[in-house]
Design a protein around this motif. Structure first.
Motif, PDB file in Angstrom:
ATOM      1  N   PHE A   1     108.356  94.272  47.675  1.00  0.00           N
ATOM      2  CA  PHE A   1     109.680  93.834  48.092  1.00  0.00           C
ATOM      3  C   PHE A   1     110.226  92.923  46.998  1.00  0.00           C
ATOM      4  CE2 PHE A   1     109.697  94.125  53.046  1.00  0.00           C
ATOM      5  CZ  PHE A   1     109.487  95.484  52.957  1.00  0.00           C
ATOM      6  N   ARG A   2     111.520  93.003  46.730  1.00  0.00           N
ATOM      7  CA  ARG A   2     112.130  92.253  45.626  1.00  0.00           C
ATOM      8  C   ARG A   2     113.161  91.262  46.157  1.00  0.00           C
ATOM      9  NH1 ARG A   2     113.625  95.919  40.887  1.00  0.00           N
ATOM     10  NH2 ARG A   2     111.378  95.582  40.556  1.00  0.00           N
ATOM     11  N   THR A   3     113.088  90.033  45.653  1.00  0.00           N
ATOM     12  CA  THR A   3     114.107  89.004  45.894  1.00  0.00           C
ATOM     13  C   THR A   3     114.539  88.461  44.531  1.00  0.00           C
ATOM     14  OG1 THR A   3     112.813  86.951  45.914  1.00  0.00           O
ATOM     15  CG2 THR A   3     112.671  88.346  47.889  1.00  0.00           C
ATOM     16  N   PRO A   4     115.537  87.583  44.476  1.00  0.00           N
ATOM     17  CA  PRO A   4     115.908  86.987  43.192  1.00  0.00           C
ATOM     18  C   PRO A   4     114.777  86.198  42.531  1.00  0.00           C
ATOM     19  CG  PRO A   4     117.663  86.680  44.776  1.00  0.00           C
ATOM     20  CD  PRO A   4     116.500  87.226  45.540  1.00  0.00           C
ATOM     21  N   LEU A   5     113.741  85.859  43.279  1.00  0.00           N
ATOM     22  CA  LEU A   5     112.617  85.109  42.715  1.00  0.00           C
ATOM     23  C   LEU A   5     111.493  86.016  42.230  1.00  0.00           C
ATOM     24  CD1 LEU A   5     112.420  82.083  45.186  1.00  0.00           C
ATOM     25  CD2 LEU A   5     113.843  82.414  43.148  1.00  0.00           C
ATOM     26  N   GLY A   6     111.690  87.341  42.299  1.00  0.00           N
ATOM     27  CA  GLY A   6     110.686  88.261  41.802  1.00  0.00           C
ATOM     28  C   GLY A   6     110.176  89.196  42.879  1.00  0.00           C
ATOM     29  N   ASP A   7     109.126  89.932  42.538  1.00  0.00           N
ATOM     30  CA  ASP A   7     108.560  90.934  43.442  1.00  0.00           C
ATOM     31  C   ASP A   7     107.379  90.370  44.220  1.00  0.00           C
ATOM     32  OD1 ASP A   7     110.409  92.599  42.331  1.00  0.00           O
ATOM     33  OD2 ASP A   7     108.977  93.983  41.426  1.00  0.00           O
ATOM     34  N   VAL A   8     107.251  90.813  45.466  1.00  0.00           N
ATOM     35  CA  VAL A   8     106.095  90.497  46.307  1.00  0.00           C
ATOM     36  C   VAL A   8     105.368  91.809  46.575  1.00  0.00           C
ATOM     37  CG1 VAL A   8     105.295  89.555  48.491  1.00  0.00           C
ATOM     38  CG2 VAL A   8     107.332  88.585  47.395  1.00  0.00           C
ATOM     39  N   ALA A   9     104.111  91.884  46.151  1.00  0.00           N
ATOM     40  CA  ALA A   9     103.351  93.121  46.285  1.00  0.00           C
ATOM     41  C   ALA A   9     102.967  93.374  47.739  1.00  0.00           C
ATOM     42  CB  ALA A   9     102.093  93.058  45.420  1.00  0.00           C
ATOM     43  N   ILE A  10     103.113  94.619  48.163  1.00  0.00           N
ATOM     44  CA  ILE A  10     102.640  95.019  49.482  1.00  0.00           C
ATOM     45  C   ILE A  10     101.114  95.116  49.445  1.00  0.00           C
ATOM     46  CG2 ILE A  10     102.723  96.811  51.254  1.00  0.00           C
ATOM     47  CD1 ILE A  10     105.364  95.284  50.792  1.00  0.00           C
ATOM     48  N   ASP A  11     100.473  94.586  50.476  1.00  0.00           N
ATOM     49  CA  ASP A  11      99.014  94.568  50.540  1.00  0.00           C
ATOM     50  C   ASP A  11      98.518  95.928  51.030  1.00  0.00           C
ATOM     51  OD1 ASP A  11      96.260  94.090  51.481  1.00  0.00           O
ATOM     52  OD2 ASP A  11      96.723  91.984  51.065  1.00  0.00           O
ATOM     53  N   ARG A  12      98.081  96.759  50.093  1.00  0.00           N
ATOM     54  CA  ARG A  12      97.656  98.113  50.464  1.00  0.00           C
ATOM     55  C   ARG A  12      96.403  98.094  51.325  1.00  0.00           C
ATOM     56  NH1 ARG A  12     101.988 100.510  50.496  1.00  0.00           N
ATOM     57  NH2 ARG A  12     100.666 102.251  51.209  1.00  0.00           N
TER      58      ARG A  12
END
Length: 266
Positions: free
Chosen positions: A90-101
């Motif tokens: 998921f992307r916000t102005p503060l960068g990407d957050v990885a989905i926990d596979r």
């Protein structure tokens, strides 16, 4: 971004830091395993959301917190069950957050879990929590779940699968009552807060909290584990207290669910 919170990264950081700094006086719940946090535009619910994260000591726990399980209600689409995304981040102005596979794989075989990108695409309830978490945690992975038509047991079963240990924080994203006059809303939200803190079984009315099914799932988990949790109200206000008219307000509450077995006396 640009609607519920600032799209410019510097403005967003300044906004978050101001909310967090103004919440330093909240009672500490340093062993909160689960939080209930509001999800409106930051000008309205940001101060209450900040209270939840500061109370839980998320920044102080950054060395151990590696995963966030984030549940919120479906506002934009009709959804049967609990939706996970196919996206890798998921992307916000503060960068990407990885989905926990790993967590995705752990819950994907539950019959109530579906893969639905449309359920996530325009859903604000989950996204507005991410900048707070990004500002407080240098690195974490995310299990984002949009909750549609489902039972409390459906939610509780997923939470049990994803619960983990000290490395995992559970965040339930929900506002409280919607569009009542100020005094009426305060009375409704007070009753709802009492119910969340004291109820022994699910049964929250969706008119009292848009994330009622998510909250009910957490209450169902409490019911399954007598004596395991201590619940507390951290902060409760409404849009009439923060940035809006008092003619029709939306209520916001922050709650902590401490695991007693993990809790220090502080």
């Amino acid at each position: 971004a640009g609607r519920f919170y600032p799209a410019d990264p510097r403005e967003l950081v300044a906004t978050l830091d101001e909310f967090l700094a103004n919440s330093q006086g909240v009672p500490p719940h340093r062993h909160a395993k689960a939080l209930i946090v509001p999800h409106a535009g930051y000008v309205y619910s940001g101060p209450v959301a900040a209270s939840a994260y500061v109370s839980a000591g998320v920044k102080q726990r950054a060395a151990s917190l590696q995963r966030v399980v984030l549940l919120g209600p479906a506002h934009r689409v009709h959804l049967e069950g609990l939706a996970i995304p196919s996206a890798t981040a998921f992307r916000t102005p503060l960068g990407d957050v990885a989905i926990d596979r790993g967590l995705i794989d752990r819950v994907a075989d539950l019959p109530q879990v579906v893969v639905s990108d449309p359920a996530h695409r325009d859903e604000h309830a989950l996204e507005v929590q991410l900048p707070f978490l990004q500002r407080l945690l240098p690195a974490f992975t995310l299990l984002p779940v949009v909750v549609g038509q489902a039972t409390p047991a459906d939610v509780a079963d997923l939470l049990e699968r994803a619960w983990g240990g000290d490395e995992t924080l559970i965040v339930i994203s929900s506002d409280l009552s919607h569009y009542h006059p100020y005094a009426e809303a305060k009375a409704i939200d007070h009753a709802t807060a009492t119910w969340i803190v004291e109820s022994e079984r699910p049964g929250l009315d969706h008119q009292r909290a848009c994330g009622a099914t998510c909250i009910d799932g957490l209450i169902e988990l409490v019911r399954r584990s007598p004596g395991r949790f201590r619940r507390a109200l951290i902060d409760m206000r409404n849009s009439g207290d923060t940035a809006g008219s008092r003619a029709e307000v939306v209520g916001y509450g922050a709650f902590a669910f401490d695991e007693i077995s993990a809790r220090a006396d502080s």
